[in-house]
Scaffold this motif. Sequence first.
Motif, short mmCIF file in Angstrom:
data_model
loop_
_atom_site.label_atom_id
_atom_site.label_comp_id
_atom_site.label_asym_id
_atom_site.label_seq_id
_atom_site.Cartn_x
_atom_site.Cartn_y
_atom_site.Cartn_z
N LYS A 52 44.72 44.52 34.58
CA LYS A 52 44.13 43.26 35.10
C LYS A 52 43.35 43.63 36.33
N ARG A 95 36.93 41.67 29.48
CA ARG A 95 38.04 42.09 28.90
C ARG A 95 37.42 42.08 27.36
N ASP A 143 39.17 43.03 36.84
CA ASP A 143 38.70 42.07 37.56
C ASP A 143 37.83 42.82 38.61
#
Length: 200
Positions: free
Chosen positions: A44, A62, A48
């Motif tokens: 993540k 993603r 990000d």
Amino acid sequence: MDTLQRRFPEEIKAAVARYPAGRQASAVISLLYLAQAAYGQLDKDAIDEVASVLEMDPTQVRGVAGFYSLFFERPHGGYVVQYCNDLPCALRGAEDFLPVLEEKLGCKAGETSADGLFTLECVMCLAACDRAPMMQVNLEYFHDLDAATLDGLLAELRARAAEDPPRRAPFGFGPPSEMAGAAPATGANPAGSGPTGQGG
Ligand code: FES
């Protein structure tokens, strides 16, 4: 949250500069490779940061990462072994050879060997059906596998790793030097079920 930017500031600049102003999102694949090298996987935080640098929505980033089989959301071995056991290869012995491969790698399909060197995945057609059993190791193809050729191949791969230890980089052994200057190779996730689990 700036792991990527600290590790590859110049590479990011070069990748983004390849596209017109305002089209920085076009550099997403290059930055995903860099982020994978910086973070070890596209978790993540990595997604990000790529999204932040390129002013994209993390969901979009993603989605791109999930489409390609060479992007990983989990840690992976220095060598990613993609073994084709799709039907044409299975008819040429790929199913029977899989246990041999698993035993020699020291891990089952879907796992990483204890030494962290190999991750084994079973994939669908890699377009070399007439040369089965076959596999792709990082970006190299190996055909007509049998126990003897596999022994030699794995010895060579282990020797290479001893000289240049895996760093959990895009292809296991460091980011390609041309990364910022040329579009990196990607492999579309077979059957939408690639290793990121984000199949597209
Ligand atoms: S089915 Fe295995 S390479 Fe095509």
